[in-house]
Design a protein around this motif. Structure first.
Motif: not given
Ligand SMILES: Nc1ncnc2c1ncn2[C@@H]1O[C@H](COP(=O)(O)OP(=O)(O)O)[C@@H](O)[C@H]1O
Ligand SMILES: Cc1cn([C@H]2C[C@H](O)[C@@H](COP(=O)(O)OP(=O)(O)O)O2)c(=O)[nH]c1=O
Length: 209
Positions: A194-200
């Motif tokens: 989730v964090s990776e998707a959000l960061w992108e």
């Protein structure tokens, strides 16, 4: 430095919003941004009153709760020293764990959503998020997380209510998609994913200005 942003994180209870809000705050700070992480209901006067109601210690009509959230939100925006406007003026990127879409979804489940949108118009006219991030989780997954990790359960934290609120979020986003910037991430995934998707998403948002 690019313009500092106002980011709202939305989702049902147990969606993982708070976990993600903290994570983004850390990552943005590591990149040199000044970050102010905040939340609603606030920990100011009206927010505290709301929490006693949500905790079941005091009763109030749903319309009264919705109105208290309007007042708490205006306090959140306008407070002289800790208000969001002040923090933005001071150069902080502001991340809020919940903003007015929470009102549309939670109170829209109990009363006419258009009334809730109207009653929040003052807040929306003063300050719209640059981006509303919806952590989209299935209510069953959220309920499991709440039951596994909490000692106390608040009045809105039942599976039926989470389902109703989730549906209201979808309705609210559909209603306001022309005037609001809304992006969803899949909250059923691991916190890291989730964090990776959000960061992108955020990288793009920050570069876009
Ligand atoms: N993606 C995830 N997968 C599994 N558990 C999670 C995930 N995100 C958060 N959690 C856990 O679920 C609980 C609720 O998360 P939290 O971030 O407090 O959600 P919210 O602020 O949306 O209520 C916490 O105990 C947290 O550690
Ligand atoms: C901001 C906001 C929150 N709420 C509700 C949603 C939550 O059930 C409750 C408390 O929010 P919160 O502390 O964010 O709970 P959680 O971490 O479990 O998501 O307040 C409203 O009903 N209206 C609102 O406008």
């Amino acid at each position: 430095m690019k313009k500092n942003k106002f980011i709202a994180i939305e989702g049902i209870d147990g969606s993982g919003k708070s976990t993600q809000a903290k994570n983004i705050a850390k990552r943005l700070e590591a990149e040199g941004h000044k970050v102010y992480l905040t939340f609603e209901p606030t920990d100011m006067r009206i927010g505290k009153m709301i929490r006693t109601i949500l905790g079941g210690k005091e009763k109030a009509d749903e319309k009264v709760i919705a109105a208290l959230f309007v007042a708490d939100r205006l306090d959140h925006i306008l407070h002289e020293t800790n208000g969001i406007l002040k923090k933005l003026a001071d150069g902080f990127t502001v991340i809020t764990d919940r903003y007015y879409f929470s009102s549309y979804a939670y109170h829209g489940a109990h009363m006419d959503m258009d009334w809730v949108i109207q009653s929040n118009k003052m807040a929306a006219d003063i300050l719209k998020p640059d981006i509303n991030i919806f952590v989209d989780v299935s209510p069953e997954v959220a309920m499991k997380r709440i039951n596994a990790n909490r000692e106390t359960i608040e009045i809105y934290e039942t599976l039926d209510n989470l389902k109703a609120v989730q549906a209201q979020y979808v309705l609210a986003f559909e209603k306001l998609k022309e005037s609001e910037h809304i992006v969803a991430v899949n909250g059923d995934e691991t916190p890291e994913k989730v964090s990776e998707a959000l960061w992108e998403i955020l990288q793009k948002e920050i570069q876009n200005n």
